[in-house]
Design a protein around this motif. Structure first.
Motif, PDB file in Angstrom:
ATOM      1  N   ASP A  20      37.643  46.660  33.286  1.00  0.00           N
ATOM      2  CA  ASP A  20      37.785  45.376  33.978  1.00  0.00           C
ATOM      3  C   ASP A  20      38.448  45.560  35.339  1.00  0.00           C
ATOM      4  O   ASP A  20      38.086  44.895  36.321  1.00  0.00           O
ATOM      5  CB  ASP A  20      38.597  44.406  33.117  1.00  0.00           C
ATOM      6  N   GLU A  24      36.621  44.913  39.060  1.00  0.00           N
ATOM      7  CA  GLU A  24      37.201  44.066  40.101  1.00  0.00           C
ATOM      8  C   GLU A  24      37.368  44.834  41.404  1.00  0.00           C
ATOM      9  O   GLU A  24      37.110  44.301  42.489  1.00  0.00           O
ATOM     10  CB  GLU A  24      38.549  43.520  39.623  1.00  0.00           C
ATOM     11  N   ARG A  27      33.925  45.134  42.961  1.00  0.00           N
ATOM     12  CA  ARG A  27      33.470  43.848  43.485  1.00  0.00           C
ATOM     13  C   ARG A  27      34.158  43.513  44.800  1.00  0.00           C
ATOM     14  O   ARG A  27      33.518  43.118  45.778  1.00  0.00           O
ATOM     15  CB  ARG A  27      33.732  42.746  42.458  1.00  0.00           C
ATOM     16  N   TRP A  69      29.752  40.952  36.421  1.00  0.00           N
ATOM     17  CA  TRP A  69      30.588  40.687  37.595  1.00  0.00           C
ATOM     18  C   TRP A  69      30.094  41.400  38.839  1.00  0.00           C
ATOM     19  O   TRP A  69      30.174  40.880  39.942  1.00  0.00           O
ATOM     20  CB  TRP A  69      32.033  41.113  37.313  1.00  0.00           C
ATOM     21  N   PRO A 138      41.828  39.753  34.070  1.00  0.00           N
ATOM     22  CA  PRO A 138      40.440  39.585  34.497  1.00  0.00           C
ATOM     23  C   PRO A 138      40.042  38.122  34.664  1.00  0.00           C
ATOM     24  O   PRO A 138      39.103  37.821  35.374  1.00  0.00           O
ATOM     25  CB  PRO A 138      39.654  40.234  33.341  1.00  0.00           C
ATOM     26  N   PRO A 141      40.961  37.051  38.801  1.00  0.00           N
ATOM     27  CA  PRO A 141      41.025  38.234  39.658  1.00  0.00           C
ATOM     28  C   PRO A 141      41.091  37.888  41.140  1.00  0.00           C
ATOM     29  O   PRO A 141      40.636  36.840  41.582  1.00  0.00           O
ATOM     30  CB  PRO A 141      39.698  38.953  39.341  1.00  0.00           C
ATOM     31  N   ARG A 171      43.198  41.475  47.747  1.00  0.00           N
ATOM     32  CA  ARG A 171      43.618  40.513  46.721  1.00  0.00           C
ATOM     33  C   ARG A 171      44.456  39.365  47.272  1.00  0.00           C
ATOM     34  O   ARG A 171      44.983  38.566  46.508  1.00  0.00           O
ATOM     35  CB  ARG A 171      44.399  41.260  45.635  1.00  0.00           C
TER      36      ARG A 171
END
Length: 285
Positions: A20, A24, A27, A69, A138, A141, A171
């Motif tokens: 997971d 992320e 992505r 995802w 997750p 995210p 992030r």
């Protein structure tokens, strides 16, 4: 050719968390994701067929989970006939980032950190995230979070700081930059105690060093909130305390050519075993 984000899986719950995290990362970075399952199943004799079935099952489930995802064209799987640690270190040569769980399938529950995770963190050629503790769930995210980065003495922290800022930028998080320092005691009254002149000099020196280490990345990412924190004490204790409630702890690891063994150092060993959040180990030559 873009370097992929690589995730090591073995079917354990910890490797699912690493998957997971890797999904992320891929992505957010816009990179392909490579899922790797490594095993010497052909050596198992009568159990070879069962292990082969487990390999196929784990890779299929991981690819299906990741494709939700990242998008299926960007997700590839690879089965490697080798020891997991050896295979993942080799994968790190062409990876942008590598994610592993803190303990794998079949390892004793009493272990704080598995041998595969420790070996990969100590030998990989790219940054490694050992997913342990808490960290970004997750379910939510890529939004906010506190990233702690350990900054050592002198030069050599550029890659570590740059990686931490890169994660914060992806992030939309904030940085807490920690530098641990110590001040030796003295028999002189004016050079002892919590408000001594010697201690003030050490604090100013640590603050200046921390500011200089952060400056290049801070200029590149002026939008990221940063809290410099020079702290007196043992680096191990200070980083472990800072990891409590953090989303990611970033540390650097010096890599020496032609040197055998794990190139981590005692502080990195400690945080990999005891940190309260995922730990990113960033190699530097």
């Amino acid at each position: 050719m873009e370097r992929p984000v690589v995730v090591g899986v073995d079917g354990s719950g910890n490797s699912v968390r690493a998957l997971d995290w890797g999904v992320e990362e891929a992505r957010l970075r816009g990179l392909p994701l490579r899922i790797v399952y490594a095993s010497l199943w052909e050596r198992y004799g009568e159990g070879a067929a069962e292990e082969k079935e487990a390999e196929e099952r784990v890779l299929s489930a991981a690819a299906e989970r990741a494709a939700r995802w990242v998008g299926e064209p960007l997700v590839t799987t690879r089965a490697v006939s080798d020891e997991p640690a050896v295979a993942l270190v080799e994968e790190s040569r062409t990876a942008a980032l590598l994610a592993v769980g803190h303990r794998g399938r079949g390892e004793l529950a009493s272990l704080l950190l598995g041998t595969v995770s420790l070996t990969v963190a100590g030998r990989a050629h790219c940054p490694v995230i050992v997913v342990r503790g808490q960290g970004w769930p997750p379910s939510s995210p890529g939004r906010g979070g506190r990233i702690v980065v350990g900054v050592g003495e002198g030069t050599g922290s550029e890659a570590t700081v740059a990686f931490a800022y890169g994660e914060a930028a992806l992030r939309r998080g904030e940085i807490e930059a920690v530098h641990a320092w110590r001040c030796a005691g003295s028999d002189l009254a004016e050079e002892s105690g919590p408000y001594s002149k010697r201690r003030e000099e050490h604090l100013h020196r640590a603050s200046d060093m921390l500011e200089a280490a952060l400056a290049p990345a801070a200029c590149e990412h002026p939008e990221i909130p940063v809290t410099p924190r020079p702290a007196e004490g043992n680096p191990r204790d200070i980083l472990l305390a800072a990891s409590a409630g953090a989303d990611l702890l970033v540390v650097g690891a010096q890599r020496h050519r032609h040197t055998l063994g794990l190139q981590l150092g005692p502080v990195n060993h400690a945080v990999l075993h005891h940190a309260g959040c995922p730990v990113a180990v960033v190699p530097r030559a």
